[in-house]
Write a protein that holds these residues in place. Structure first.
Motif, mmCIF file in Angstrom:
data_model
loop_
_atom_site.group_PDB
_atom_site.id
_atom_site.type_symbol
_atom_site.label_atom_id
_atom_site.label_comp_id
_atom_site.label_asym_id
_atom_site.label_seq_id
_atom_site.Cartn_x
_atom_site.Cartn_y
_atom_site.Cartn_z
ATOM 1 N N MET A 71 27.911 40.631 5.401
ATOM 2 C CA MET A 71 27.868 39.470 6.295
ATOM 3 C C MET A 71 26.814 38.471 5.831
ATOM 4 O O MET A 71 27.023 37.258 5.884
ATOM 5 C CB MET A 71 27.575 39.904 7.734
ATOM 6 N N MET A 97 34.530 38.878 13.761
ATOM 7 C CA MET A 97 33.645 39.074 12.617
ATOM 8 C C MET A 97 33.039 37.749 12.156
ATOM 9 O O MET A 97 31.885 37.699 11.696
ATOM 10 C CB MET A 97 34.402 39.717 11.452
ATOM 11 N N GLN A 100 29.658 36.992 13.393
ATOM 12 C CA GLN A 100 28.544 37.602 12.674
ATOM 13 C C GLN A 100 28.114 36.719 11.502
ATOM 14 O O GLN A 100 26.922 36.566 11.231
ATOM 15 C CB GLN A 100 28.951 38.989 12.177
ATOM 16 N N GLU A 104 24.492 34.674 11.037
ATOM 17 C CA GLU A 104 23.635 34.800 9.858
ATOM 18 C C GLU A 104 23.398 33.451 9.180
ATOM 19 O O GLU A 104 22.328 33.227 8.606
ATOM 20 C CB GLU A 104 24.244 35.794 8.870
ATOM 21 N N PRO A 121 32.237 37.811 19.965
ATOM 22 C CA PRO A 121 31.396 38.341 18.888
ATOM 23 C C PRO A 121 31.494 39.858 18.752
ATOM 24 O O PRO A 121 31.589 40.584 19.735
ATOM 25 C CB PRO A 121 29.986 37.921 19.302
ATOM 26 N N THR A 122 31.468 40.309 17.525
ATOM 27 C CA THR A 122 31.386 41.725 17.191
ATOM 28 C C THR A 122 30.073 41.918 16.441
ATOM 29 O O THR A 122 29.443 40.953 15.999
ATOM 30 C CB THR A 122 32.566 42.121 16.280
ATOM 31 N N ARG A 128 30.362 50.954 17.343
ATOM 32 C CA ARG A 128 30.133 50.673 15.929
ATOM 33 C C ARG A 128 30.753 51.767 15.060
ATOM 34 O O ARG A 128 30.067 52.495 14.328
ATOM 35 C CB ARG A 128 28.632 50.523 15.657
ATOM 36 N N MET A 170 31.633 44.810 7.957
ATOM 37 C CA MET A 170 31.476 44.291 9.307
ATOM 38 C C MET A 170 30.707 45.265 10.189
ATOM 39 O O MET A 170 29.800 44.882 10.933
ATOM 40 C CB MET A 170 32.852 44.002 9.919
ATOM 41 N N HIS A 173 26.738 45.743 9.786
ATOM 42 C CA HIS A 173 25.886 44.618 10.165
ATOM 43 C C HIS A 173 25.440 44.786 11.617
ATOM 44 O O HIS A 173 26.222 45.167 12.483
ATOM 45 C CB HIS A 173 26.655 43.302 10.003
ATOM 46 N N ARG A 174 24.170 44.478 11.893
ATOM 47 C CA ARG A 174 23.601 44.657 13.226
ATOM 48 C C ARG A 174 23.152 43.300 13.785
ATOM 49 O O ARG A 174 22.001 42.900 13.624
ATOM 50 C CB ARG A 174 22.421 45.627 13.158
ATOM 51 N N PRO A 175 24.055 42.578 14.427
ATOM 52 C CA PRO A 175 23.685 41.251 14.940
ATOM 53 C C PRO A 175 22.530 41.292 15.926
ATOM 54 O O PRO A 175 21.728 40.348 15.992
ATOM 55 C CB PRO A 175 24.976 40.738 15.587
#
Length: 243
Positions: A71, A97, A100, A104, A121-122, A128, A170, A173-175
Motif C-alpha cells: 500500500m 483497498m 488505504q 498513505e 475503508p478497509t 484481518r 492489502m 497494511h495497518r491503517p
C-alpha cells in the motif's frame, strides 16, 4: 484535458483516464480486484473540475509489476503521478483497498493532497484475514444489482492470477497505525448497509484522523460508488466545497 495515459515510476505503471478540466481535480482509486471502469457513474456526478480514475498496477489495463506493490509503494506511485501530471493538490478518493492507498498518500505526500475521501475503508482489524474479508465481500455483493456483480466479476478476472498476493498486500497494511499522521481534511464515507466496512470501524477511522468526519449513504452497501453514485457524489462535492 481528456484522454487515457500511462505513467511509470520505480518499475510500476498506472493507467489514468482524465476527464473534464477546472481548478479542482478528483482522483479516484479503486479497491481490490477492481479498476477505473467501476467509477463511471461517480465520475458523471462529480460536476465541475477534472476527474481522474486510475487503474493501479496489475488492475484494469495497467500491466503487472515485477512484484506486487505494498500500500505504501502504491501511494508513492500515485503521488509521483499527481506531482508530475496533475500538478495541483487533489481531492483523493479511495474506495475499499483504495482508501488505504489514499490514506498513505496523505501521510507520505501531503503536498499533493487537498483532502481525502475514504469510502468503505478497509481493513478492519477484527477481520484481518482473507477468509473473513472474502466472506464479508460475498455477503455484501449478494444483495447488489446484476450490473454491479457482472462489472465486479469482470474486473476480478482482469486482476489476474496474482490476486492472492495482492490480497495479502492489502491485509498486512495497518491503517489504524497511521491515521493520526494524515493531517488533511478527511471524509469517511460509508454505505448504510455496508457489510465490509462496519460502523464501529468507520467511526474508529474518522475519530483517528485529525480532521476526520463520518457520513453514511442510506440504502447502499459497500459498492456505494458503483451503483447509483449520485448520493455519494453529492456528499463528496459538499465536502470539497462545491455543494
Amino acid at each position: 484535458m481528456a484522454g487515457v495515459e500511462r505513467f511509470a515510476h520505480a518499475g510500476a505503471t498506472i493507467v489514468a483516464e482524465r476527464r473534464g478540466h477546472g481548478e479542482r481535480a478528483y482522483v479516484l482509486i479503486h479497491g481490490i480486484g477492481m479498476g477505473r471502469s467501476v467509477f463511471a457513474d461517480l465520475a458523471r456526478h462529480l460536476g465541475d473540475g477534472e476527474v481522474v480514475p486510475l487503474d493501479l498496477p496489475g488492475y484494469g489495463e495497467a500491466p503487472e509489476p515485477a512484484r506486487v506493490l505494498t500500500m505504501e509503494r502504491t501511494a508513492d506511485l500515485v503521488a509521483a503521478y499527481l506531482r508530475k501530471r496533475v500538478m495541483q493538490p487533489a481531492v483523493v478518493i479511495g474506495h475499499s483497498m483504495g482508501a488505504q492507498v489514499a490514506l498513505e498518500i496523505a501521510v507520505r505526500h501531503p503536498e499533493v493532497v487537498d483532502r481525502i475521501v475514504l469510502v468503505g475503508p478497509t481493513v478492519d482489524p477484527t477481520a484481518r484475514s482473507a477468509p473473513r474479508q472474502l466472506w464479508r465481500l460475498l455477503r455484501d455483493i449478494a444483495v447488489e444489482s446484476p450490473r454491479v456483480i457482472a462489472r465486479g466479476a469482470r474486473e476480478y478476472v482482469r486482476a489476474g492470477p496474482r490476486l492472492r498476493a495482492k490480497f495479502h498486500a492489502m491485509l498486512v497494511h495497518r491503517p489504524e497505525d497511521v491515521l493520526h499522521l494524515a493531517d488533511v481534511p478527511a471524509l469517511v464515507l460509508r454505505g448504510e448497509d455496508d457489510l465490509v466496512a462496519l460502523p464501529a470501524w468507520c467511526r474508529q477511522v474518522a475519530d483517528g484522523l485529525p480532521q476526520g468526519r463520518l457520513e453514511e449513504v442510506p440504502d447502499h452497501g459497500h459498492e456505494t460508488m458503483i451503483r447509483d453514485a449520485a448520493p455519494a457524489a453529492r456528499l463528496i462535492r459538499e465536502f470539497a466545497g462545491e455543494g
